[in-house]
Design a protein around this motif. Structure first.
Motif, PDB file in Angstrom:
ATOM      1  N   ARG A 132      40.012  94.418  -2.483  1.00 16.45           N
ATOM      2  CA  ARG A 132      39.082  95.146  -1.633  1.00 16.45           C
ATOM      3  C   ARG A 132      38.014  95.844  -2.491  1.00 16.45           C
ATOM      4  NH1 ARG A 132      39.878  97.133   3.597  1.00 16.45           N
ATOM      5  NH2 ARG A 132      42.098  96.598   3.431  1.00 16.45           N
ATOM      6  N   SER A 154      38.556  87.812   4.663  1.00 12.96           N
ATOM      7  CA  SER A 154      39.774  87.260   4.072  1.00 12.96           C
ATOM      8  C   SER A 154      40.379  86.153   4.911  1.00 12.96           C
ATOM      9  CB  SER A 154      40.815  88.374   3.884  1.00 12.96           C
ATOM     10  OG  SER A 154      40.326  89.385   3.033  1.00 12.96           O
ATOM     11  N   GLU A 178      46.015  93.744  -2.896  1.00 15.63           N
ATOM     12  CA  GLU A 178      45.023  93.800  -1.826  1.00 15.63           C
ATOM     13  C   GLU A 178      44.027  94.925  -2.078  1.00 15.63           C
ATOM     14  OE1 GLU A 178      45.024  94.937   2.864  1.00 15.63           O
ATOM     15  OE2 GLU A 178      46.383  93.321   2.246  1.00 15.63           O
ATOM     16  N   SER A 179      44.499  96.037  -2.601  1.00 17.48           N
ATOM     17  CA  SER A 179      43.620  97.161  -2.905  1.00 17.48           C
ATOM     18  C   SER A 179      42.591  96.789  -3.964  1.00 17.48           C
ATOM     19  CB  SER A 179      44.444  98.366  -3.368  1.00 17.48           C
ATOM     20  OG  SER A 179      43.598  99.430  -3.756  1.00 17.48           O
ATOM     21  N   ILE A 192      29.992  93.538   2.381  1.00 14.01           N
ATOM     22  CA  ILE A 192      31.062  94.227   3.089  1.00 14.01           C
ATOM     23  C   ILE A 192      30.531  95.046   4.265  1.00 14.01           C
ATOM     24  CG2 ILE A 192      31.035  96.351   1.702  1.00 14.01           C
ATOM     25  CD1 ILE A 192      34.143  96.209   1.736  1.00 14.01           C
ATOM     26  N   SER A 245      33.624  92.661   7.347  1.00 16.94           N
ATOM     27  CA  SER A 245      34.680  93.527   6.812  1.00 16.94           C
ATOM     28  C   SER A 245      35.618  92.743   5.910  1.00 16.94           C
ATOM     29  CB  SER A 245      35.487  94.151   7.954  1.00 16.94           C
ATOM     30  OG  SER A 245      36.279  93.162   8.599  1.00 16.94           O
ATOM     31  N   PHE A 246      36.356  93.477   5.093  1.00 21.85           N
ATOM     32  CA  PHE A 246      37.325  92.835   4.205  1.00 21.85           C
ATOM     33  C   PHE A 246      38.353  92.045   5.006  1.00 21.85           C
ATOM     34  CE2 PHE A 246      41.473  92.976   2.056  1.00 21.85           C
ATOM     35  CZ  PHE A 246      41.167  92.259   0.907  1.00 21.85           C
ATOM     36  N   GLU A 247      38.795  92.584   6.120  1.00 21.80           N
ATOM     37  CA  GLU A 247      39.792  91.905   6.944  1.00 21.80           C
ATOM     38  C   GLU A 247      39.239  90.602   7.511  1.00 21.80           C
ATOM     39  OE1 GLU A 247      40.993  95.827   6.159  1.00 21.80           O
ATOM     40  OE2 GLU A 247      39.105  95.139   7.076  1.00 21.80           O
ATOM     41  N   TYR A 269      35.557  93.277  -3.807  1.00 22.06           N
ATOM     42  CA  TYR A 269      34.636  92.892  -2.735  1.00 22.06           C
ATOM     43  C   TYR A 269      33.537  93.948  -2.570  1.00 22.06           C
ATOM     44  CZ  TYR A 269      33.140  91.331   1.955  1.00 22.06           C
ATOM     45  OH  TYR A 269      32.418  90.899   3.035  1.00 22.06           O
ATOM     46  N   GLN A 270      33.922  95.208  -2.639  1.00 21.62           N
ATOM     47  CA  GLN A 270      32.958  96.299  -2.531  1.00 21.62           C
ATOM     48  C   GLN A 270      31.961  96.254  -3.689  1.00 21.62           C
ATOM     49  OE1 GLN A 270      32.661  99.144  -0.154  1.00 21.62           O
ATOM     50  NE2 GLN A 270      30.719  99.050  -1.278  1.00 21.62           N
TER      51      GLN A 270
END
Length: 347
Positions: free
Chosen positions: A206, A176, A202-203, A167, A171-173, A209-210
Motif C-alpha cells: 500500500r 489489487s 499488504e501494508s 491512488i 483505491s488500493f483495494e 502504491y502511494q
C-alpha cells in the motif's frame, strides 16, 4: 565477483560530441540508433549488436538511445553488478572500431529494470563515459546544420510509474483486484525490489502504491512543463519522446497502454510531439495516429523458449508497418525530414 568499469585509457583520441565517424557538427544531417529490450546475453543479442555496430558506421551515428529493458529479468542490484560488463560493455564493442566504443548512449528504464535497483543504473553514468542516464526521466537537445541552426528536442521518460493508476483515482483495494492493471509492476511482484526475497506485506504494498502515485504526478507535471518549454520555435526541427511502454502497439502480448493513452497522449497532441519511440513488445512497428508517429523497437535480445517475440495484429488501426522480428531502428534527421529504417538481426 568480477567488477568492470569502462576504461578510456589509450592513445585513441575520443571524438568530440557530434564528430564521430568523421562527421562535423555543422553538417546537414544528424544520425542515431534506437534499440530496446536488449539486456540479455544471448545469441540474438550478439547478432543484433553486430548489425548495430555496422549500421552505426554506415550512417555515421552520433549516439544510441535505449528504450528500456537494459537488464533481464530483474534489473541490477547495484552499480557494481557484473551485468554492466556481461550484458553491455563486453557486447556492444568492436576492437576494430574504437569510435563505436565511445559512442554515447542515452537510456530509459524498462519494466524489467524497474524490478531491480533503478538508482544503480543512473549511478553507473559516473562509471562509464558512454552511459548517459542522469535521472529516471530527463530531456536534452541536439543541434546540427550550418551555424547549428537546427535543433531536435529529446524527452526521455520512465513509464513504469505511468502505467500504474493514481491512488487518488483507484483505491488500493480496487487496483489489487483488477486484471486491467497487470502492467503495473509494483502490484504484481510480491517481493521488495533488490532488497529481500521475503514476501511483501499488504501494508508495504500500500505504501509503495502511494509513493508510486506521487512519482506519477511529479513526472506528468515534468512532462507538461518540459514540452511547454520545448514548444517549437524556428530552430526546432523535431520533438521526439522515448519510453518503454507504448501508447499504441499492435502486439497481441502487451499492446497499447490505456493509462498512457488517457494521460500521456493528450500532452503529446497538445504540444505537437512528432514521434514516440518505445520497446516492451518484442517486435518492430510503426503506427501513425492523431498526427503522432509511434515506433516500437523492442527486438534487441530477449530469447527464451516462451514469448521470445511478440506477434502482431496486422489489422490494428493505423498500422503502417509491423514485423515480428529482432532488430532496431536507425534515424537520420535533416532540416525538413526524419528518415527511419527498421533493421533486423540479419541486417
Amino acid at each position: 565477483i568480477f567488477l568492470f568499469f569502462y576504461d578510456d585509457s589509450s592513445n585513441f583520441e575520443i571524438p568530440k560530441e557530434g564528430t564521430f565517424y568523421g562527421r562535423k557538427r555543422n553538417e546537414e544531417e544528424l544520425s542515431f540508433i534506437i534499440l530496446g529490450d536488449w539486456g540479455m546475453n544471448s545469441k540474438i543479442q550478439a547478432l543484433v549488436s553486430k548489425q548495430l555496430i555496422k549500421k552505426a558506421r554506415e550512417i555515421k551515428a552520433q549516439f544510441i538511445i535505449s528504450v528500456g529493458d537494459n537488464f533481464y529479468s530483474y534489473g541490477v542490484n547495484s552499480v557494481y553488478s557484473p551485468l554492466f560488463y556481461s550484458v553491455f560493455e563486453s557486447v556492444f564493442r568492436d576492437p576494430l572500431d574504437k569510435e563505436f566504443e565511445h559512442l554515447p548512449w542515452y537510456l530509459t528504464y524498462g519494466n524489467h529494470d524497474c524490478r531491480g535497483n533503478k538508482r544503480a543504473q543512473t549511478s553507473y553514468s559516473k562509471k562509464s563515459k558512454r552511459w548517459n542516464f542522469p535521472s529516471p526521466y530527463y530531456s536534452f537537445e541536439k543541434q546540427f546544420g550550418a551555424d547549428l541552426q537546427n535543433r531536435i528536442d529529446f524527452l526521455m521518460l520512465d513509464t513504469c510509474p505511468l502505467v500504474c493508476p493514481d491512488i487518488n483515482d483507484i483505491s488500493f483495494e480496487e487496483v489489487s483486484t483488477y486484471n486491467k492493471y497487470i502492467e503495473c509492476e509494483i502490484l504484481n511482484y510480491a517481493v521488495l525490489p533488490y532488497e529481500t526475497d521475503r514476501f511483501i506485506t499488504e501494508s508495504e504494498l500500500r505504501d509503495i502504491y502511494q509513493e508510486n502515485s506521487i512519482e506519477r504526478r511529479e513526472e506528468l507535471q515534468y512532462i507538461n512543463n518540459t514540452l511547454h518549454r520545448q514548444t517549437k520555435s524556428n530552430d526546432n526541427v523535431f520533438t521526439l519522446s522515448f519510453g518503454h511502454h507504448a501508447i499504441h502497439s499492435a502486439s497481441i502480448v502487451h499492446g497499447p497502454m490505456e493509462l498512457l493513452e488517457s494521460d500521456l497522449n493528450p500532452l503529446f497532441k497538445k504540444y505537437k510531439v512528432d514521434a514516440y519511440f518505445t520497446g516492451h513488445d518484442h517486435s518492430l512497428q510503426h503506427i501513425y495516429s492523431d498526427s503522432i508517429h509511434h515506433f516500437t523497437s523492442g527486438g534487441g535480445a530477449y530469447m527464451t523458449g516462451f514469448l521470445s517475440l511478440h506477434w502482431i495484429n496486422q489489422s490494428y488501426p493505423n498500422l503502417e508497418f509491423g514485423k515480428t522480428t529482432f532488430g532496431f531502428i536507425t534515424a537520420t534527421a535533416t532540416s525538413k525530414s526524419l528518415y527511419l529504417n527498421f533493421i533486423d538481426y540479419r541486417g
